[in-house]
Design a protein around this motif. Structure first.
Motif, PDB file in Angstrom:
ATOM      1  N   TYR B 130      37.676  26.909  37.972  1.00 26.32           N
ATOM      2  CA  TYR B 130      39.005  26.508  38.469  1.00 26.32           C
ATOM      3  C   TYR B 130      39.632  27.665  39.242  1.00 26.32           C
ATOM      4  O   TYR B 130      40.194  27.477  40.313  1.00 26.32           O
ATOM      5  CB  TYR B 130      39.922  26.106  37.307  1.00 26.32           C
ATOM      6  N   ARG B 131      39.507  28.862  38.657  1.00 24.35           N
ATOM      7  CA  ARG B 131      40.087  30.047  39.300  1.00 24.35           C
ATOM      8  C   ARG B 131      39.390  30.310  40.639  1.00 24.35           C
ATOM      9  O   ARG B 131      40.039  30.532  41.657  1.00 24.35           O
ATOM     10  CB  ARG B 131      39.941  31.252  38.359  1.00 24.35           C
ATOM     11  N   LYS B 132      38.054  30.231  40.598  1.00 24.23           N
ATOM     12  CA  LYS B 132      37.277  30.516  41.796  1.00 24.23           C
ATOM     13  C   LYS B 132      37.604  29.505  42.896  1.00 24.23           C
ATOM     14  O   LYS B 132      37.762  29.871  44.070  1.00 24.23           O
ATOM     15  CB  LYS B 132      35.787  30.456  41.430  1.00 24.23           C
ATOM     16  N   THR B 133      37.711  28.223  42.501  1.00 24.07           N
ATOM     17  CA  THR B 133      38.027  27.182  43.482  1.00 24.07           C
ATOM     18  C   THR B 133      39.400  27.418  44.105  1.00 24.07           C
ATOM     19  O   THR B 133      39.563  27.331  45.329  1.00 24.07           O
ATOM     20  CB  THR B 133      37.990  25.782  42.810  1.00 24.07           C
ATOM     21  N   ALA B 134      40.376  27.722  43.254  1.00 21.17           N
ATOM     22  CA  ALA B 134      41.731  27.965  43.771  1.00 21.17           C
ATOM     23  C   ALA B 134      41.743  29.164  44.714  1.00 21.17           C
ATOM     24  O   ALA B 134      42.366  29.125  45.785  1.00 21.17           O
ATOM     25  CB  ALA B 134      42.692  28.182  42.605  1.00 21.17           C
ATOM     26  N   LEU B 135      41.019  30.229  44.330  1.00 20.61           N
ATOM     27  CA  LEU B 135      40.983  31.434  45.170  1.00 20.61           C
ATOM     28  C   LEU B 135      40.358  31.152  46.533  1.00 20.61           C
ATOM     29  O   LEU B 135      40.888  31.542  47.573  1.00 20.61           O
ATOM     30  CB  LEU B 135      40.183  32.541  44.474  1.00 20.61           C
ATOM     31  N   THR B 136      39.210  30.473  46.522  1.00 23.84           N
ATOM     32  CA  THR B 136      38.515  30.258  47.797  1.00 23.84           C
ATOM     33  C   THR B 136      39.284  29.295  48.701  1.00 23.84           C
ATOM     34  O   THR B 136      39.122  29.330  49.924  1.00 23.84           O
ATOM     35  CB  THR B 136      37.062  29.774  47.574  1.00 23.84           C
ATOM     36  N   LEU B 137      40.128  28.462  48.080  1.00 23.39           N
ATOM     37  CA  LEU B 137      40.937  27.559  48.912  1.00 23.39           C
ATOM     38  C   LEU B 137      42.217  28.237  49.396  1.00 23.39           C
ATOM     39  O   LEU B 137      43.063  27.598  50.021  1.00 23.39           O
ATOM     40  CB  LEU B 137      41.251  26.276  48.151  1.00 23.39           C
ATOM     41  N   GLY B 138      42.349  29.511  49.083  1.00 21.21           N
ATOM     42  CA  GLY B 138      43.450  30.283  49.671  1.00 21.21           C
ATOM     43  C   GLY B 138      44.669  30.453  48.795  1.00 21.21           C
ATOM     44  O   GLY B 138      45.733  30.834  49.291  1.00 21.21           O
ATOM     45  N   ALA B 139      44.520  30.205  47.488  1.00 22.00           N
ATOM     46  CA  ALA B 139      45.686  30.352  46.604  1.00 22.00           C
ATOM     47  C   ALA B 139      45.948  31.828  46.332  1.00 22.00           C
ATOM     48  O   ALA B 139      45.006  32.620  46.210  1.00 22.00           O
ATOM     49  CB  ALA B 139      45.426  29.620  45.291  1.00 22.00           C
TER      50      ALA B 139
END
Lengths: 225, 234
Positions: B130-139
Motif C-alpha cells: 500500500y505504501r509503495k503504491t501510494a509513493l509511486t503514484l506520487g503521494a
C-alpha cells in the motif's frame, strides 16, 4: 538520455544483489528487462522508480544527478510510475483507486472523472468503474493497477512482470496497452519479464540481468539468457 | 438465589422507569469514559503509527516500555496522579482532585498505551505494498500516512472500542481520583461498589446489567471490526 547509472551497487544482507558499472536507458523506447528469478530485476526497477536507493553509485535522470532529499524525489516519482508484479488495490471502488494519483496531484474533480473513464476504457475495464476493488480477479487487478499508473500520464512506466500470473487473454491486452502508450504518448517503458517471446514482441531493446550484473544488452529482437 | 432474582427484577424496573439517579450515574460514566477514550486516541493513534513506521534508536526499548505500561494497575495510576494533583502535589493549586478531569487524566494514562499498542499492531499488519503504491503514484508523506491509516481503519476502530471498554469498566482510578461524589464523579463501577458496601443490591445489579449491556454492545462492535480486518486480509 533518460537514465544513466554509474557504478550502481545495491547490497542486501551483506551480499550484492545489483552491480551495474554502467547503464544507459534512452527516452521514448520500450526496454525488456530479462533474467531469471533473483537476477535483480525488481531491485533495478525499484531504483529506477526512485522507491529504493542504491548502496553506492550515481544515478542521472534526464541528465540531472539524483540526490536523496525529499522534495526532488517526490517530483521525480510524479514523473515515473511503477506497477508491481503483484499489485495491490486500495479498498474501495475501482474509480477511487484510479483517481488516486490525480487526487494527490490536486487535479480538479471533472478532470479526474474524465481521466478515470478514459484509462479504464483503455485497459478494457470501463464496466468496472463502480466495482469493489477487492472483488476483482488477478488479471483485472493488474489492468486496474495499470490504469492507476496510466491515469497520471507518466513519462516513464516501469512494469514488474506485467503479464505474470494472468491468463493469455489478459497478457495480450496488457502488451497492447503498453505498446499503445509508447506509440501514442511516447511513454518510455521498462518492463521485466520471464517470457522472451513477450520481450521480443514488445521491446525495442533488451537488458539481460544475471546475478545482479548486466549480462549483455541486445538491441532489436536478439535475446538470449 | 432469591436475593439475586429479586434484585434483578427490581433492577429491571429501575431501568424501565428511567430512574434519575441511575441515569445520572450512566451519564457520568459515559461522559468521562468517552472523553478519556477520545483524548487517549488523539495521542495513541499517531503514536502507534509513528512507532510502527519509524526506524529509530531505542524502538525496542520503547516497545518493551509500552508493553509494561499495558500491565499498569489502575491503583498505581491513581496513586501517581494523586501525588501530582493532591493539595501537596505540584498541580495542587489547580484543584483537580475529586473532579471528572482528574478521572479523565488517570484514565488517559491507563488506556493510551493500550490504544498505541493496538494501533501499532493494526498498522504493522498492513501490507507494505500500500505504501509503495501510494509513493509511486506520487503521494507525499502525509498522503501516504492517510492511505495506511485508511487501510488500517478497522483495526484502529477496534483499538478505540477496546480502550472504551477498558475505561468504562475500571474502578481504581475513578474511586481514587473521582471520589465517588453523587451526580459529579459517581460512575457505574464506583456506584456498584458503594451500593455493595451498603448492602443495597438493587441499584448495583441495575448498574451491573447496564454495564454488561454496554460491554456486550462494545464486544459486538469489536468483533465486527475484527471480522472486517480478517476479511480484508483474506
Amino acid at each position: 538520455m533518460l537514465y544513466e547509472l554509474r557504478d550502481v551497487i545495491r547490497e542486501h544482507k551483506g551480499g550484492k544483489v545489483l552491480d551495474l558499472p554502467h547503464l544507459e536507458i534512452e527516452a521514448g523506447r520500450i526496454y525488456a528487462l530479462v533474467g531469471p528469478n533473483g537476477a535483480g530485476k525488481t531491485t533495478l526497477l525499484n531504483i529506477l522508480a526512485f522507491l529504493d536507493r542504491p548502496t553506492a553509485g550515481e544515478i542521472y535522470f534526464q541528465g540531472a544527478q539524483i540526490n536523496d532529499s525529499k522534495q526532488p524525489l517526490l517530483s521525480l516519482r510524479r514523473r515515473v510510475v511503477m506497477v508491481d508484479q503483484y499489485p495491490i488495490l486500495f479498498t474501495g471502488p475501482v474509480w477511487k483507486n484510479v483517481e488516486f494519483g490525480l487526487k494527490v496531484r490536486g487535479a480538479a474533480r471533472q478532470e479526474r472523472i474524465d481521466r478515470v473513464r478514459e484509462v479504464l476504457a483503455l485497459v478494457g475495464m470501463a464496466g468496472f468503474y463502480d466495482a469493489e476493488a477487492e472483488r476483482l480477479s488477478g488479471g483485472e487487478t493488474k489492468r486496474v493497477a495499470l490504469a492507476m499508473a496510466l491515469a497520471v500520464r507518466p513519462e516513464v512506466l516501469l512494469c514488474d512482470e506485467p503479464s505474470a500470473n494472468v491468463d493469455e487473454e489478459n497478457q495480450e491486452k496488457i502488451i497492447q496497452i503498453l505498446d499503445r502508450m509508447n506509440r501514442e504518448h511516447n511513454t518510455s517503458i521498462i518492463f521485466s519479464t520471464h517470457y522472451l517471446e513477450q520481450g521480443r514482441r514488445l521491446a525495442h531493446a533488451g537488458l539481460v540481468l544475471k546475478h545482479g550484473r548486466l549480462s549483455e544488452r541486445k538491441d532489436e529482437d536478439k535475446y538470449c539468457l | 438465589m432469591d436475593l439475586l432474582i429479586d434484585s434483578i427484577q427490581s433492577a429491571l424496573l429501575l431501568l424501565v422507569a428511567w430512574d434519575p439517579e441511575l441515569l445520572s450515574i450512566i451519564r457520568v460514566s459515559l461522559q468521562v469514559s468517552g472523553i478519556s477514550t477520545l483524548v487517549a486516541s488523539l495521542f495513541g493513534v499517531p503514536a502507534g503509527f509513528f512507532i510502527a513506521h519509524g526506524n529509530f534508536r531505542g524502538k525496542r526499548l520503547l516497545l518493551t516500555l509500552l508493553n509494561t505500561l499495558l500491565a499498569l494497575p489502575t491503583v498505581v495510576i491513581g496513586l501517581l496522579v494523586y501525588a501530582f494533583i493532591s493539595r501537596r502535589g505540584i498541580f495542587g493549586p489547580l484543584d483537580l482532585l475529586y473532579t471528572q478531569t482528574a478521572m479523565i487524566i488517570g484514565q488517559v494514562i491507563l488506556v493510551t498505551p493500550l490504544v498505541t499498542s493496538l494501533v501499532l499492531a493494526a498498522i504493522s499488519r498492513i501490507d507494505s505494498r500500500y505504501r509503495k503504491t501510494a509513493l509511486t503514484l506520487g503521494a507525499n508523506d502525509t498522503q501516504v500516512a492517510f492511505v495506511i491509516l485508511r487501510e488500517a481503519r478497522f483495526g484502529i476502530c477496534a483499538a478505540v472500542i477496546a480502550a472504551f471498554g477498558r475505561v468504562i469498566a475500571e474502578i481504581g482510578i475513578s474511586m481514587m481520583l473521582g471520589g465517588n461524589a453523587k451526580g459529579f464523579t459517581r460512575t457505574m463501577t464506583t456506584a456498584m461498589a458503594l451500593e455493595y458496601d451498603k448492602g443495597e443490591f438493587v441499584l448495583a445489579v441495575a448498574l451491573g446489567l447496564t454495564l454488561m449491556t454496554i460491554a456486550f454492545g462494545l464486544n459486538m462492535l469489536f468483533h465486527f471490526f475484527q471480522g472486517r480486518i480478517k476479511t480484508d486480509v483474506v
